[in-house]
Design a protein around this motif. Sequence first.
Motif, PDB file in Angstrom:
ATOM      1  N   LEU A 130       0.703  -1.192   0.033  1.00 52.39           N
ATOM      2  CA  LEU A 130      -0.371  -0.110  -0.077  1.00 52.39           C
ATOM      3  C   LEU A 130       1.391   1.319   0.662  1.00 52.39           C
ATOM      4  O   LEU A 130       0.773   2.267  -0.378  1.00 52.39           O
ATOM      5  N   GLN A 131       1.943   1.194   0.036  1.00 51.82           N
ATOM      6  CA  GLN A 131       2.541   2.155   1.402  1.00 51.82           C
ATOM      7  C   GLN A 131       3.490   2.811  -0.671  1.00 51.82           C
ATOM      8  O   GLN A 131       3.652   3.858  -0.801  1.00 51.82           O
ATOM      9  N   PHE A 132       3.560   0.974  -1.011  1.00 56.28           N
ATOM     10  CA  PHE A 132       4.544   2.138  -2.855  1.00 56.28           C
ATOM     11  C   PHE A 132       3.326   2.536  -4.134  1.00 56.28           C
ATOM     12  O   PHE A 132       3.962   2.794  -4.321  1.00 56.28           O
ATOM     13  N   ALA A 133       2.096   1.764  -3.288  1.00 51.37           N
ATOM     14  CA  ALA A 133       1.320   1.705  -4.116  1.00 51.37           C
ATOM     15  C   ALA A 133       1.453   3.436  -3.618  1.00 51.37           C
ATOM     16  O   ALA A 133       0.545   4.227  -5.152  1.00 51.37           O
ATOM     17  N   ALA A 134       0.726   3.865  -3.265  1.00 51.48           N
ATOM     18  CA  ALA A 134       0.628   5.650  -2.471  1.00 51.48           C
ATOM     19  C   ALA A 134       1.866   6.304  -3.064  1.00 51.48           C
ATOM     20  O   ALA A 134       1.875   7.072  -3.989  1.00 51.48           O
ATOM     21  N   LEU A 135       3.092   5.848  -3.798  1.00 51.95           N
ATOM     22  CA  LEU A 135       4.319   6.784  -3.614  1.00 51.95           C
ATOM     23  C   LEU A 135       4.070   6.355  -5.278  1.00 51.95           C
ATOM     24  O   LEU A 135       4.002   7.585  -6.227  1.00 51.95           O
ATOM     25  N   LEU A 136       3.258   5.322  -6.023  1.00 53.60           N
ATOM     26  CA  LEU A 136       3.784   5.755  -7.738  1.00 53.60           C
ATOM     27  C   LEU A 136       2.127   6.558  -8.231  1.00 53.60           C
ATOM     28  O   LEU A 136       2.510   6.571  -8.596  1.00 53.60           O
ATOM     29  N   GLY A 137       1.897   6.885  -6.983  1.00 50.62           N
ATOM     30  CA  GLY A 137       0.446   7.260  -7.368  1.00 50.62           C
ATOM     31  C   GLY A 137       0.795   9.230  -7.139  1.00 50.62           C
ATOM     32  O   GLY A 137      -0.037  10.222  -7.430  1.00 50.62           O
ATOM     33  N   ARG A 138       1.975   9.780  -6.709  1.00 50.75           N
ATOM     34  CA  ARG A 138       2.367  11.069  -6.468  1.00 50.75           C
ATOM     35  C   ARG A 138       2.740  10.998  -8.441  1.00 50.75           C
ATOM     36  O   ARG A 138       3.227  10.647  -8.811  1.00 50.75           O
ATOM     37  N   PRO A 139       2.538  12.462  -8.681  1.00 53.07           N
ATOM     38  CA  PRO A 139       2.726  12.894 -10.207  1.00 53.07           C
ATOM     39  C   PRO A 139       3.959  12.629 -10.335  1.00 53.07           C
ATOM     40  O   PRO A 139       3.935  12.772 -10.998  1.00 53.07           O
ATOM     41  N   GLU A 140       4.775  12.965  -9.767  1.00 53.48           N
ATOM     42  CA  GLU A 140       6.609  13.647  -9.233  1.00 53.48           C
ATOM     43  C   GLU A 140       6.629  12.003  -9.766  1.00 53.48           C
ATOM     44  O   GLU A 140       7.499  12.004 -10.482  1.00 53.48           O
ATOM     45  N   THR A 141       5.883  10.812  -8.558  1.00 54.37           N
ATOM     46  CA  THR A 141       6.536   9.585  -8.615  1.00 54.37           C
ATOM     47  C   THR A 141       6.636   9.146 -10.374  1.00 54.37           C
ATOM     48  O   THR A 141       7.482   8.643 -11.087  1.00 54.37           O
ATOM     49  N   LYS A 142       5.377   9.427 -10.389  1.00 55.92           N
ATOM     50  CA  LYS A 142       4.844   8.636 -11.814  1.00 55.92           C
ATOM     51  C   LYS A 142       5.329   9.139 -12.828  1.00 55.92           C
ATOM     52  O   LYS A 142       5.824   8.380 -14.023  1.00 55.92           O
ATOM     53  N   THR A 143       5.289  10.166 -14.044  1.00 53.73           N
ATOM     54  CA  THR A 143       5.901  11.321 -14.633  1.00 53.73           C
ATOM     55  C   THR A 143       7.459  10.754 -14.553  1.00 53.73           C
ATOM     56  O   THR A 143       8.269   9.961 -15.373  1.00 53.73           O
ATOM     57  N   ALA A 144       8.190  10.806 -13.436  1.00 55.44           N
ATOM     58  CA  ALA A 144       9.566  10.450 -13.612  1.00 55.44           C
ATOM     59  C   ALA A 144      10.039   9.155 -13.575  1.00 55.44           C
ATOM     60  O   ALA A 144      10.850   9.422 -14.603  1.00 55.44           O
ATOM     61  N   LEU A 145       9.391   8.396 -13.414  1.00 58.81           N
ATOM     62  CA  LEU A 145       9.606   6.689 -13.318  1.00 58.81           C
ATOM     63  C   LEU A 145       9.541   6.397 -14.635  1.00 58.81           C
ATOM     64  O   LEU A 145      10.125   5.172 -15.104  1.00 58.81           O
ATOM     65  N   MET A 146       8.226   7.386 -15.267  1.00 66.69           N
ATOM     66  CA  MET A 146       7.761   6.220 -16.524  1.00 66.69           C
ATOM     67  C   MET A 146       8.764   7.193 -17.909  1.00 66.69           C
ATOM     68  O   MET A 146       9.164   6.468 -19.071  1.00 66.69           O
ATOM     69  N   ALA A 147       9.623   8.602 -17.408  1.00 61.24           N
ATOM     70  CA  ALA A 147       9.889   8.441 -17.793  1.00 61.24           C
ATOM     71  C   ALA A 147      11.116   8.382 -17.849  1.00 61.24           C
ATOM     72  O   ALA A 147      12.307   7.790 -19.444  1.00 61.24           O
ATOM     73  N   VAL A 148      12.551   7.765 -16.863  1.00 59.96           N
ATOM     74  CA  VAL A 148      13.408   7.182 -17.308  1.00 59.96           C
ATOM     75  C   VAL A 148      13.390   5.671 -17.571  1.00 59.96           C
ATOM     76  O   VAL A 148      14.464   5.147 -18.416  1.00 59.96           O
ATOM     77  N   VAL A 149      12.306   5.156 -17.224  1.00 57.39           N
ATOM     78  CA  VAL A 149      12.086   3.358 -17.206  1.00 57.39           C
ATOM     79  C   VAL A 149      12.282   3.656 -19.444  1.00 57.39           C
ATOM     80  O   VAL A 149      12.447   2.988 -20.215  1.00 57.39           O
ATOM     81  N   ALA A 150      11.838   4.488 -19.586  1.00 56.06           N
ATOM     82  CA  ALA A 150      11.268   4.639 -21.556  1.00 56.06           C
ATOM     83  C   ALA A 150      12.743   5.280 -22.095  1.00 56.06           C
ATOM     84  O   ALA A 150      13.381   4.452 -22.892  1.00 56.06           O
ATOM     85  N   GLU A 151      13.202   6.156 -21.945  1.00 53.26           N
ATOM     86  CA  GLU A 151      14.590   6.677 -21.741  1.00 53.26           C
ATOM     87  C   GLU A 151      15.466   4.918 -21.709  1.00 53.26           C
ATOM     88  O   GLU A 151      16.133   5.221 -23.041  1.00 53.26           O
TER      89      GLU A 151
END
Length: 222
Positions: free
Chosen positions: A95-116
């Motif tokens: 639940l803590q991990f999911a809450a972190l992934l729900g934050r806009p800065e986490t979601k945007t940053a993670l998706m960006a670096v994984v795609a790159e």
Amino acid sequence: MQSRSTPSTRAGGRPRSTEADTAILEATRQALVDLGWTKLTLGDVATRAGVAKTTLYRRWAGKSELVVDAVAELFDELELPDSGSLATDIEGVVLQFAALLGRPETKTALMAVVAESTTDEPLRERIRASIVDRQKRLVLAGRARAQDRGELPAEPDTAAAARTADLIFDVIAGAVVHRALVSAEPVDAEWAEQFTSLVLGGLSAVSGRGPTAVPSAPDTAP
């Protein structure tokens, strides 16, 4: 919890400013939310952080390294709760991990670096070292607690322990990231409980015994 803001000393002997590091990483995450990966520049980050561009270049070789470290700092906030049982420990961290992934800065940053990283092997290695390998500490801590409580047996050797830790991490992290970011489905208490039962059933099968096994369906035959 690990920290990215521990003072370090440069070659000249002067310690780095932890305040500058914090400001830069926060500015990087906000710039990703506002601008996206493509438009983000070190110059923009420097302006937002209130530091000179040379300050960034002394710390990070380029945008990829900076963004990975900005994401890694968020993941370092994760902590494994000590609730007294492996099941509730897993539910808590999910639940803590999911809450972190729900934050806009986490979601945007993670998706960006994984795609790159799909076309950038050094970036992929940095993600593995700075995020994935470091967060395996949660699995190691949780497993050690469960073994101390007698919920899990000790592995026969170090190699087996490492393989099990890798597998547990991949299963939990992969499932939560997929549900939260790919399927865009809620990771709520009910889902976390069901998912934890599945994980514990797998651990029981791997170890030969373990925490609570997944209950079997009742016999409805006449």
